[in-house]
Design a protein around this motif. Structure first.
Motif, mmCIF file in Angstrom:
data_model
loop_
_atom_site.group_PDB
_atom_site.id
_atom_site.type_symbol
_atom_site.label_atom_id
_atom_site.label_comp_id
_atom_site.label_asym_id
_atom_site.label_seq_id
_atom_site.Cartn_x
_atom_site.Cartn_y
_atom_site.Cartn_z
ATOM 1 N N HIS A 339 0.786 -1.240 0.000
ATOM 2 C CA HIS A 339 0.000 0.000 0.000
ATOM 3 C C HIS A 339 0.813 1.284 0.000
ATOM 4 O O HIS A 339 0.222 2.352 0.144
ATOM 5 N N HIS A 340 2.117 1.221 -0.140
ATOM 6 C CA HIS A 340 2.904 2.428 0.116
ATOM 7 C C HIS A 340 3.674 2.862 -1.118
ATOM 8 O O HIS A 340 4.216 2.049 -1.863
ATOM 9 N N ASN A 341 3.762 4.169 -1.295
ATOM 10 C CA ASN A 341 4.289 4.752 -2.518
ATOM 11 C C ASN A 341 5.750 4.430 -2.755
ATOM 12 O O ASN A 341 6.200 4.360 -3.883
ATOM 13 N N ASN A 342 6.501 4.192 -1.695
ATOM 14 C CA ASN A 342 7.943 4.040 -1.824
ATOM 15 C C ASN A 342 8.393 2.599 -1.607
ATOM 16 O O ASN A 342 9.454 2.348 -1.041
ATOM 17 N N SER A 343 7.591 1.640 -2.026
ATOM 18 C CA SER A 343 8.010 0.241 -1.919
ATOM 19 C C SER A 343 8.157 -0.348 -3.318
ATOM 20 O O SER A 343 7.459 0.038 -4.258
ATOM 21 N N PHE A 344 9.086 -1.285 -3.428
ATOM 22 C CA PHE A 344 9.355 -1.957 -4.692
ATOM 23 C C PHE A 344 9.362 -3.464 -4.452
ATOM 24 O O PHE A 344 9.866 -3.943 -3.441
ATOM 25 N N LEU A 345 8.824 -4.189 -5.399
ATOM 26 C CA LEU A 345 8.869 -5.644 -5.347
ATOM 27 C C LEU A 345 9.255 -6.122 -6.740
ATOM 28 O O LEU A 345 8.498 -5.941 -7.696
ATOM 29 N N ILE A 346 10.442 -6.702 -6.848
ATOM 30 C CA ILE A 346 10.997 -6.990 -8.163
ATOM 31 C C ILE A 346 11.552 -8.409 -8.188
ATOM 32 O O ILE A 346 12.263 -8.825 -7.273
ATOM 33 N N ALA A 347 11.221 -9.135 -9.257
ATOM 34 C CA ALA A 347 11.739 -10.490 -9.460
ATOM 35 C C ALA A 347 11.485 -11.354 -8.239
ATOM 36 O O ALA A 347 12.389 -11.994 -7.709
ATOM 37 N N ALA A 348 10.239 -11.384 -7.787
ATOM 38 C CA ALA A 348 9.892 -12.109 -6.572
ATOM 39 C C ALA A 348 8.737 -13.064 -6.828
ATOM 40 O O ALA A 348 7.856 -12.792 -7.648
ATOM 41 N N THR A 349 8.755 -14.163 -6.094
ATOM 42 C CA THR A 349 7.619 -15.063 -6.001
ATOM 43 C C THR A 349 7.198 -15.075 -4.542
ATOM 44 O O THR A 349 7.960 -15.507 -3.671
ATOM 45 N N VAL A 350 6.004 -14.572 -4.270
ATOM 46 C CA VAL A 350 5.514 -14.461 -2.900
ATOM 47 C C VAL A 350 4.256 -15.324 -2.792
ATOM 48 O O VAL A 350 3.322 -15.160 -3.575
ATOM 49 N N LEU A 351 4.226 -16.218 -1.817
ATOM 50 C CA LEU A 351 3.227 -17.277 -1.789
ATOM 51 C C LEU A 351 1.949 -16.914 -1.053
ATOM 52 O O LEU A 351 1.211 -17.792 -0.625
ATOM 53 N N GLY A 352 1.665 -15.614 -0.904
ATOM 54 C CA GLY A 352 0.359 -15.182 -0.441
ATOM 55 C C GLY A 352 0.298 -14.777 1.012
ATOM 56 O O GLY A 352 1.222 -14.987 1.795
ATOM 57 N N GLN A 353 -0.841 -14.148 1.387
ATOM 58 C CA GLN A 353 -1.083 -13.653 2.747
ATOM 59 C C GLN A 353 0.060 -12.748 3.197
ATOM 60 O O GLN A 353 0.509 -12.800 4.340
ATOM 61 N N SER A 354 0.519 -11.908 2.306
ATOM 62 C CA SER A 354 1.740 -11.130 2.493
ATOM 63 C C SER A 354 1.425 -9.650 2.610
ATOM 64 O O SER A 354 0.368 -9.178 2.181
ATOM 65 N N ASN A 355 2.372 -8.919 3.172
ATOM 66 C CA ASN A 355 2.212 -7.478 3.335
ATOM 67 C C ASN A 355 3.584 -6.823 3.212
ATOM 68 O O ASN A 355 4.495 -7.151 3.976
#
Length: 728
Positions: A339-355
């Motif tokens: 939810h935040h403007n200054n976060s990045f998520l790159i080349a990731a596999t995230v298996l859910g229920q994540s924040n």
């Protein structure tokens, strides 16, 4: 820029399918007629109707190709230009109203090229509408451009007749080098993408997946774009090669291109102001608002992009929300929050229920010669503020990372851990089983809230949200053996005034952790396989963590077996369980897009795909459903085997008295969970710094709510009471 060519005005609206792509006996309308019908309910205009249309400043290249229904009022068509074959449904003196927008039924101030228009449609100020089929009672208002090309794919990774392979649209997920890319299709699930992306060494399987995708679609040219019934599209700049389901609402979008927007009355999808979407699929009930940019993407059912989010080369699972941030080359299972403007998520596999917290840069810190790193994070992944991670890193389920810049790659394979970068001591510190011991409120609420947020209308897969499930159970058994070995190693390596113990390896570690905690607690226990660096990695509070894992495993085993009991039955007898599950063994499990599948079932399914027994995505999705029907029973068998393994006992050695004590122990754990849930939340009320902004305790309670009235705390207490009453 392509070359501008000059052609006769009379050919606008014709030759949609070029002659070389038509079979003998086909014309350019054969697919259009298949989509909308051949036109038996339409007729040609009468002379008086043509006269009225011309009087109303309408123009057509060929009035013979303007077909209408019986209920047609020519006075409801004004200042329009028609080209090609246009078929118009019922037009009568009504208006359509949506959110206080009232538009008269009819066609006004628009250019319409070779379209089929349903009954009681309102089209006003559409500057260019070409090759579309418009459903009944739909509103198109202030649209600049809306057209379909003869080779439209509507976001699917397919080719049309005569196209070369380089024109395919791939989604380059999980890795920025593109070597885990998958072909999108409108019914694609994260589970499908996971299978495709994570089995790259199996060429036979890769070929099967590609073939299944190609076979799911007709490669013929000539499909029209469609807009379903009761849609509203207004104040939008450009729509090209987009298929839109019923009851969709699109307002103020900048650019929509090569998309399928799945929408229905039960699960309407929405697109808002400033949005630009290219090469993608939107699931039922999905939403994109306020300046979102998404390119090469799949958005799951009941998921949202908003506030300038960027989603590129990524798949976002169901029941997820991304806002204000950037997500690239990622595969995200259901229940992802960012939810935040200054976060990045790159080349990731995230298996859910994540924040993902503010300032987190997950995977953007490259440390190789190419952009080919990856991050894999289990369910419940929660990196804290300003966390920076390096490729390649991997995390077990429910890992919480404290604020910090982690300088090297991580492999945190102990679930429910708190991971901290202790800069003052220059070491990595890990507290295993942290959630269970210190933040039960957040842990238990995680499972509850993601279940509550599952508002999908069309549930193609069932998701496991409980933190105690076969996947985390396997990780906890690994954690027990790992802590035993690490403790034994520390005992043998460190000088200490302790009596000699004639045990080795895991047996020694278990003895220390269970029977001699006063010795284990004095040990410095290290885990130098968790960080790719020379500095120390220290495990903290290991004795408590070891006992916590055992509590969790015991509660999982007993509760899951007792859940087989139906309402009104008496106590569950161990002999009945033994007769039912016999010599069951604990299995390895795989998180497949939020659904847990036993490894043996997964291997069998993949073999059937390669063998041709499963030769379509529809059949594969049906297999997911079949496996889910068996999940409750398989999970119970896993729990039965887990209990025996945890207590180191064979099934025949368990008697009813022992089973009764196991149930009593599980009941005590259930009450403990309820107490810890309240206690972990109580800290927020007792913290004097949390009280600073309130004038009184009454004001704090008015703002935060009374602790005892907290619905989730009450829910946990109710569950514990129900567990105790039912199994007393």
């Amino acid at each position: 820029m392509g070359k501008i060519s000059r052609k006769p005005l009379s050919r606008i609206g014709y030759d949609f399918i070029l002659p070389q792509f038509l079979e003998p006996g086909q014309d350019e309308y054969h697919i259009r007629y298949r989509q909308f019908g051949p036109g038996k309910d339409f007729r040609r205009l009468t002379a008086s109707e043509i006269e009225a249309l011309v009087k109303n400043e309408n123009v057509a290249d060929n009035w013979e190709d303007i077909w209408v229904s019986e209920a047609f009022d020519p006075n409801l068509v004004r200042n329009c230009h028609f080209h090609g074959r246009v078929r118009i449904g019922a037009l009568e003196a009504y208006y359509l109203e949506f959110h206080e927008l009232r538009i008269p039924v009819g066609l006004y101030n628009s250019t319409i090229i070779s379209c089929d228009i349903g009954n009681y449609v309102a089209i006003k100020n559409v500057q260019y509408l070409a090759y579309y089929i418009i459903g009944d009672e739909t509103v198109l208002f202030n649209v600049n451009e809306m057209q379909t090309t003869s080779h439209a794919k509507f976001g699917n990774g397919i080719l049309k007749e005569g196209e070369s392979e380089h024109l395919r649209i791939w989604l380059e997920i999980c890795n920025e080098n593109g070597n885990r890319k998958v072909l999108p299709f409108e019914d694609m699930l994260p589970a499908d993408a996971c299978l495709w992306a994570r089995t790259r060494d199996d060429r036979e399987l890769m070929a099967a997946f590609k073939k299944m995708t190609d076979n799911a679609f007709d490669q013929s040219r000539g499909y029209y774009g469609t807009v379903g019934t009761q849609c509203v599209i207004k104040n939008t700049e450009s729509i090209k090669d987009v298929k839109i389901g019923s009851h969709a609402y699109i307002k103020g979008a900048n650019k929509l291109k090569n998309l399928t927007i799945k929408s229905s009355e039960a699960a309407p999808s929405q697109i808002g102001e400033g949005v630009e979407l290219v090469n993608g699929i939107m699931g039922y009930g999905s939403r994109a608002f306020y300046g979102v940019k998404a390119v090469r993407f799949i958005l799951g059912e009941n998921s949202t992009l908003k506030y300038g989010a960027r989603l590129i080369n990524s798949i976002l699972g169901d029941n997820s929300t991304i806002s204000c941030c950037e997500v690239l080359n990622s595969l995200l299972f259901p229940g992802h929050e960012q939810h935040h403007n200054n976060s990045f998520l790159i080349a990731a596999t995230v298996l859910g229920q994540s924040n993902i917290a503010a300032g987190a840069t997950i995977g953007s810190n490259h440390n190789s010669r190419g952009a080919d790193g990856e991050i894999i994070a289990g369910r419940g992944f929660w990196p804290g503020l300003c966390v920076s991670l390096k490729h390649n890193s991997k995390f077990a389920a429910f890992c919480l990372l404290t604020k910090g810049d982690f300088p090297a790659e991580l492999h945190i394979h102990l679930p429910f851990s708190l991971v901290a970068n202790n800069e003052s001591e220059d070491r990595l510190e890990v507290i295993p089983a942290f959630w269970w011991q210190y933040n039960m409120y957040a842990l238990a609420r995680n499972a509850w809230k993601y279940g509550e947020r599952d508002q999908r209308t069309y549930k193609q897969q069932s998701f496991e949200t409980d933190f105690l499930a076969p996947d985390t159970v396997a990780e906890m058994f690994h954690a027990l053996s790992y802590l035993e070995e690490a403790t034994a190693r520390a005992f043998r390596e460190q000088d200490h005034p302790s009596p000699e113990i004639e045990l080795e390896g895991r047996a020694l570690g278990k003895e220390l952790l269970l029977e001699r905690p006063e010795i284990a607690d004095r040990l410095i226990i290290r885990a130098n396989d968790m960080e790719h660096s020379a500095r120390e990695v220290r495990l903290l509070k290991v004795t408590a963590a070891y006992r916590a894992y055992r509590e969790m495993l015991h509660f999982y085993g007993v509760r899951t077996l007792l859940d087989l009991q139906t309402e009104g039955e008496g106590p569950v007898a161990w002999e009945n369980l033994r007769a039912q599950f016999g010599e069951s063994q604990r299995e390895d499990w795989f998180n497949l897009g939020g659904q847990l599948i036993a490894r043996a079932d997964l291997d069998r399914m993949l073999a059937e795909i390669k063998g041709g027994d499963i030769d379509s995505w529809k059949e594969l999705h049906a297999r997911y459903v079949d496996l889910d029907r068996d999940y409750r029973q398989k999970n119970a068998a896993n729990a039965y085997a887990s209990l025996l393994e945890l207590h180191g006992i064979d099934a025949p050695a368990v008697n009813e008295e022992m089973w009764r004590k196991w149930v009593e122990q599980a009941t005590e754990i259930s009450w403990m969970m309820a107490r810890r849930t309240k206690a972990s939340r109580q800290k927020d009320y007792d913290n004097p710094f949390r009280q600073l902004t309130y004038n009184s305790a009454e004001e704090m309670e008015a703002v935060q709510g009374a602790l005892d009235a907290n619905p989730f705390i009450r829910e946990m207490a109710s569950r514990a009471a129900e567990f105790a009453d039912r199994h007393a």
